[in-house]
Design a protein around this motif. Structure first.
Motif, PDB file in Angstrom:
ATOM      1  N   ASN A 160      -7.723  -5.583   7.881  1.00 36.99           N
ATOM      2  CA  ASN A 160      -7.848  -6.942   8.106  1.00 36.99           C
ATOM      3  C   ASN A 160      -9.198  -7.204   7.922  1.00 36.99           C
ATOM      4  OD1 ASN A 160      -6.819  -9.384   8.962  1.00 36.99           O
ATOM      5  ND2 ASN A 160      -7.156  -8.857  11.251  1.00 36.99           N
TER       6      ASN A 160
ATOM      7  N   TYR B  87      -2.734 -10.216   4.031  1.00 33.56           N
ATOM      8  CA  TYR B  87      -3.365 -10.255   2.667  1.00 33.56           C
ATOM      9  C   TYR B  87      -2.365  -9.565   1.650  1.00 33.56           C
ATOM     10  CZ  TYR B  87      -7.979 -10.615   4.565  1.00 33.56           C
ATOM     11  OH  TYR B  87      -9.202 -11.197   5.309  1.00 33.56           O
ATOM     12  N   ASP B  88      -1.114  -9.487   2.022  1.00 33.22           N
ATOM     13  CA  ASP B  88      -0.048  -8.833   1.047  1.00 33.22           C
ATOM     14  C   ASP B  88       0.319 -10.124  -0.140  1.00 33.22           C
ATOM     15  OD1 ASP B  88       0.243  -6.611   2.356  1.00 33.22           O
ATOM     16  OD2 ASP B  88       2.089  -7.130   3.215  1.00 33.22           O
TER      17      ASP B  88
ATOM     18  N   ARG C  35      -2.989  -5.079  -0.439  1.00 33.46           N
ATOM     19  CA  ARG C  35      -3.954  -4.103   0.064  1.00 33.46           C
ATOM     20  C   ARG C  35      -3.775  -2.517  -0.377  1.00 33.46           C
ATOM     21  NH1 ARG C  35      -0.588  -3.440   5.637  1.00 33.46           N
ATOM     22  NH2 ARG C  35       1.101  -4.070   4.407  1.00 33.46           N
TER      23      ARG C  35
ATOM     24  N   HIS D 110      -8.684  -5.227   2.978  1.00 37.02           N
ATOM     25  CA  HIS D 110      -7.592  -6.217   3.610  1.00 37.02           C
ATOM     26  C   HIS D 110      -6.707  -5.339   4.334  1.00 37.02           C
ATOM     27  CE1 HIS D 110      -8.181  -8.773  -0.571  1.00 37.02           C
ATOM     28  NE2 HIS D 110      -9.052  -9.197   0.507  1.00 37.02           N
ATOM     29  N   ASP D 111      -6.391  -4.065   4.080  1.00 38.31           N
ATOM     30  CA  ASP D 111      -5.548  -3.268   4.753  1.00 38.31           C
ATOM     31  C   ASP D 111      -6.175  -2.912   6.318  1.00 38.31           C
ATOM     32  OD1 ASP D 111      -3.289  -1.971   5.202  1.00 38.31           O
ATOM     33  OD2 ASP D 111      -4.008   0.110   4.712  1.00 38.31           O
TER      34      ASP D 111
ATOM     35  N   ARG E 175      -8.991  -4.426  -1.613  1.00 38.63           N
ATOM     36  CA  ARG E 175      -7.696  -4.000  -1.185  1.00 38.63           C
ATOM     37  C   ARG E 175      -7.507  -3.184   0.229  1.00 38.63           C
ATOM     38  NH1 ARG E 175      -6.652  -3.429  -6.576  1.00 38.63           N
ATOM     39  NH2 ARG E 175      -6.068  -1.119  -6.236  1.00 38.63           N
ATOM     40  N   ARG E 176      -8.627  -2.291   0.053  1.00 37.51           N
ATOM     41  CA  ARG E 176      -8.673  -1.316   1.163  1.00 37.51           C
ATOM     42  C   ARG E 176      -8.981  -2.089   2.548  1.00 37.51           C
ATOM     43  NH1 ARG E 176      -6.749   1.223   4.736  1.00 37.51           N
ATOM     44  NH2 ARG E 176      -8.011   2.144   6.024  1.00 37.51           N
TER      45      ARG E 176
ATOM     46  N   PRO F 269      -5.506   1.456   9.322  1.00 41.58           N
ATOM     47  CA  PRO F 269      -4.939   0.091   8.675  1.00 41.58           C
ATOM     48  C   PRO F 269      -4.334  -0.790   9.866  1.00 41.58           C
ATOM     49  CG  PRO F 269      -3.448   1.911   8.046  1.00 41.58           C
ATOM     50  CD  PRO F 269      -4.595   2.347   8.881  1.00 41.58           C
TER      51      PRO F 269
ATOM     52  N   PRO G 290       0.824  -1.299   0.027  1.00 39.42           N
ATOM     53  CA  PRO G 290      -0.018  -0.110  -0.018  1.00 39.42           C
ATOM     54  C   PRO G 290       0.889   1.205   0.027  1.00 39.42           C
ATOM     55  CG  PRO G 290      -0.202  -1.154   2.093  1.00 39.42           C
ATOM     56  CD  PRO G 290       0.798  -1.948   1.228  1.00 39.42           C
TER      57      PRO G 290
ATOM     58  N   GLY H 149      -3.441  -6.967   8.547  1.00 35.98           N
ATOM     59  CA  GLY H 149      -3.757  -7.156   7.359  1.00 35.98           C
ATOM     60  C   GLY H 149      -2.677  -7.424   6.534  1.00 35.98           C
TER      61      GLY H 149
END
Length: 124
Positions: free
Chosen positions: A86, A120-121, A31, A83-84, A80-81, A113, A8, A117
């Motif tokens: 979690n 998810y990388d 993320r 995921h950041d 993706r957001r 964030p 991110p 999270g």
């Protein structure tokens, strides 16, 4: 130092965020920072406002096509957001609940964030 697309980009400028929005067109893993989500959303909102104010058939058609093109990357950056923070990208389905779903998703997108999270990388 350049941040790789797999990470991110915190405090992204509008041009950086919009560029990453298109570079990661259909990338649902990984993320995204708040700015990576909010700047493209702002650009998309401005396009919608232009279409409404123009009241021109051609402009409306162009913006309608633009809306179709940005549909997938908008869902991808939203996932993706989440995921950041979690959360699973599937939380976007809360939008099927009128009004309350919009509020819940906005709060989730604006949440700070979470260190968890990282799971998810993308693999480097």
């Amino acid at each position: 130092m350049t941040i790789p697309l797999s990470q991110p980009l915190r405090a992204a400028s509008i041009t950086e965020a919009y560029s990453r929005f298109w570079k990661k067109y259909a990338t649902f893993s990984g993320r995204a920072s708040r700015t990576e989500l909010l700047w493209p959303m702002l650009v998309n909102l401005l396009m919608l406002i232009v279409a409404v104010l123009a009241r021109n058939e051609v402009v409306s058609i162009v913006v309608g096509l633009y809306a179709l093109v940005v549909f997938v990357p908008s869902i991808a950056v939203g996932a993706r957001r989440l995921h950041d923070c979690n959360r699973s990208g599937w939380w976007q389905l809360v939008l099927v609940v009128p009004v309350i779903g919009d509020i819940v998703l906005a709060v989730l997108w604006l949440t700070f964030p979470s260190p968890e999270g990282v799971k998810y990388d993308l693999a480097a």
